[in-house]
Design an enzyme around this catalytic site. Structure first.
Site, mmCIF file in Angstrom:
data_model
loop_
_atom_site.group_PDB
_atom_site.id
_atom_site.type_symbol
_atom_site.label_atom_id
_atom_site.label_comp_id
_atom_site.label_asym_id
_atom_site.label_seq_id
_atom_site.Cartn_x
_atom_site.Cartn_y
_atom_site.Cartn_z
ATOM 1 N N ASP A 132 0.869 -1.190 0.000
ATOM 2 C CA ASP A 132 0.000 0.000 0.000
ATOM 3 C C ASP A 132 0.898 1.230 0.000
ATOM 4 O O ASP A 132 2.130 1.138 -0.128
ATOM 5 C CB ASP A 132 -1.033 -0.058 1.149
ATOM 6 C CG ASP A 132 -0.435 0.268 2.526
ATOM 7 O OD1 ASP A 132 0.796 0.423 2.632
ATOM 8 O OD2 ASP A 132 -1.216 0.362 3.490
ATOM 9 N N CYS B 64 2.607 -3.427 4.226
ATOM 10 C CA CYS B 64 1.873 -2.188 4.524
ATOM 11 C C CYS B 64 2.650 -1.469 5.629
ATOM 12 O O CYS B 64 3.848 -1.707 5.801
ATOM 13 C CB CYS B 64 0.412 -2.462 4.879
ATOM 14 S SG CYS B 64 0.117 -3.357 6.417
ATOM 15 N N THR C 194 2.285 -1.603 9.010
ATOM 16 C CA THR C 194 2.618 -2.506 10.126
ATOM 17 C C THR C 194 2.729 -3.963 9.705
ATOM 18 O O THR C 194 3.257 -4.785 10.459
ATOM 19 C CB THR C 194 1.519 -2.448 11.205
ATOM 20 O OG1 THR C 194 0.277 -2.836 10.584
ATOM 21 C CG2 THR C 194 1.394 -1.058 11.802
ATOM 22 N N GLY C 195 2.159 -4.296 8.563
ATOM 23 C CA GLY C 195 2.062 -5.698 8.144
ATOM 24 C C GLY C 195 0.813 -6.369 8.700
ATOM 25 O O GLY C 195 0.442 -7.462 8.265
ATOM 26 N N VAL C 196 0.164 -5.703 9.638
ATOM 27 C CA VAL C 196 -1.001 -6.310 10.303
ATOM 28 C C VAL C 196 -2.217 -6.337 9.383
ATOM 29 O O VAL C 196 -2.846 -7.381 9.186
ATOM 30 C CB VAL C 196 -1.328 -5.564 11.616
ATOM 31 C CG1 VAL C 196 -2.613 -6.085 12.231
ATOM 32 C CG2 VAL C 196 -0.176 -5.694 12.606
ATOM 33 N N HIS D 31 6.717 -24.930 9.648
ATOM 34 C CA HIS D 31 5.646 -25.534 10.454
ATOM 35 C C HIS D 31 4.245 -25.226 9.917
ATOM 36 O O HIS D 31 3.353 -26.062 10.023
ATOM 37 C CB HIS D 31 5.714 -25.028 11.898
ATOM 38 C CG HIS D 31 6.901 -25.543 12.650
ATOM 39 N ND1 HIS D 31 6.995 -25.471 14.020
ATOM 40 C CD2 HIS D 31 8.049 -26.123 12.229
ATOM 41 C CE1 HIS D 31 8.149 -25.996 14.409
ATOM 42 N NE2 HIS D 31 8.820 -26.384 13.339
ATOM 43 N N ARG E 296 6.875 0.424 8.613
ATOM 44 C CA ARG E 296 7.079 1.302 9.769
ATOM 45 C C ARG E 296 7.636 0.524 10.959
ATOM 46 O O ARG E 296 7.845 1.095 12.029
ATOM 47 C CB ARG E 296 5.753 1.966 10.156
ATOM 48 C CG ARG E 296 5.213 2.892 9.082
ATOM 49 C CD ARG E 296 3.816 3.377 9.407
ATOM 50 N NE ARG E 296 3.308 4.236 8.346
ATOM 51 C CZ ARG E 296 2.011 4.450 8.109
ATOM 52 N NH1 ARG E 296 1.090 3.854 8.856
ATOM 53 N NH2 ARG E 296 1.635 5.229 7.125
ATOM 54 N N ARG F 270 -1.398 -30.625 11.255
ATOM 55 C CA ARG F 270 -1.872 -29.360 11.826
ATOM 56 C C ARG F 270 -2.324 -28.386 10.737
ATOM 57 O O ARG F 270 -3.307 -27.669 10.903
ATOM 58 C CB ARG F 270 -0.769 -28.753 12.699
ATOM 59 C CG ARG F 270 -0.530 -29.623 13.922
ATOM 60 C CD ARG F 270 0.780 -29.376 14.592
ATOM 61 N NE ARG F 270 0.995 -30.331 15.671
ATOM 62 C CZ ARG F 270 2.173 -30.578 16.224
ATOM 63 N NH1 ARG F 270 3.253 -29.939 15.806
ATOM 64 N NH2 ARG F 270 2.277 -31.460 17.192
HETATM 65 C C1 RB5 Z 1 -1.981 2.967 6.260
HETATM 66 O O1 RB5 Z 1 -1.871 4.205 6.865
HETATM 67 C C2 RB5 Z 1 -1.859 1.885 7.325
HETATM 68 O O2 RB5 Z 1 -3.032 1.817 8.078
HETATM 69 C C3 RB5 Z 1 -1.570 0.555 6.664
HETATM 70 O O3 RB5 Z 1 -0.403 0.652 5.919
HETATM 71 C C4 RB5 Z 1 -1.335 -0.622 7.591
HETATM 72 O O4 RB5 Z 1 -0.369 -0.347 8.542
HETATM 73 C C5 RB5 Z 1 -2.524 -1.259 8.145
HETATM 74 O O5 RB5 Z 1 -2.453 -2.279 8.848
#
Ligand code: RB5
Length: 145
Positions: free
Chosen positions: A8, A65, A67-69, A98, A109, A136
Site C-alpha cells: 500500500d 503495509c 505494520t504488516g497487520v 511448520h 514502519r 496441523r
Molecule cells: C496505512 O496508513 C496503514 O493503516 C496501513 O499501511 C497498515 O499499517 C494497516 O495495517
C-alpha cells in the site's frame, strides 16, 4: 520460484527495495503493488496478491503495509492462504517450516530494509517440513470450511 509482491502507500519505498533484492537473487517477481503518488487501501492489494497465489499465477506472495497487520489479516480471509506478519527472521523461517505459509507480510514502519531482507531470505530459503506439521496444517484448512 515466482513471487508476487504488493504494497500500500505506506510501503512504496520498501516494496521497491525488496523487489530489486529478489530480482538480484534471480527470482522472478510480479509487482502487483502501487508506485509513487498512488494510494490503495491495504485489503485490496492483499486480495490481489493472495488471489494470484491461490490461482498459482505465482508460487508465493509478499505483501507490505505500514505494520504488516492489515495485509496479513486481509490475506488470511482468502481461502487457501496462510499468511503471517513477521518482524524477525526466526518466525518467518518457522512459519514456512511448520505452518506452510504462502504469503509473507511485514511493516515498513516496523522493520528497516536490511531486516526485511533477512526476513525474506529466511522465508524463501525455508521449506515446509510436513509430518506432524502436515496434520496441523490440514486442521487449519478444515477451519476454512
Ligand atoms: C496505512 O496508513 C496503514 O493503516 C496501513 O499501511 C497498515 O499499517 C494497516 O495495517
Amino acid at each position: 520460484m515466482r513471487i508476487g509482491i504488493g504494497n500500500d502507500h505506506a510501503a512504496i519505498e520498501l516494496k521497491y527495495e525488496i523487489l530489486d533484492y529478489l530480482i538480484e537473487k534471480g527470482i522472478e517477481v510480479v509487482d502487483y503493488g502501487i508506485g509513487e503518488d498512488e494510494k490503495i487501501d491495504y485489503p485490496l492489494i492483499s486480495e490481489t496478491v493472495s488471489n494470484a497465489v491461490v490461482s498459482k499465477e505465482v508460487d508465493y506472495g509478499i505483501v507490505i503495509c505500514g505494520t504488516g497487520v492489515g495485509v496479513s489479516i486481509s490475506a488470511n480471509k482468502i481461502k487457501g492462504i496462510r499468511a503471517c506478519v513477521c518482524s524477525e527472521p526466526y518466525s518467518a523461517k518457522l512459519s514456512k517450516e511448520h505452518n506452510d505459509t504462502n504469503v509473507l507480510c511485514f511493516g515498513s514502519r516496523v522493520v528497516g530494509s536490511e531486516l526485511a531482507k533477512m526476513i525474506v531470505d529466511a522465508w524463501i530459503n525455508a521449506e515446509f517440513l510436513g509430518e506432524r506439521h502436515l496434520r496441523r496444517v490440514e486442521l487449519i484448512k478444515k477451519l476454512e470450511k
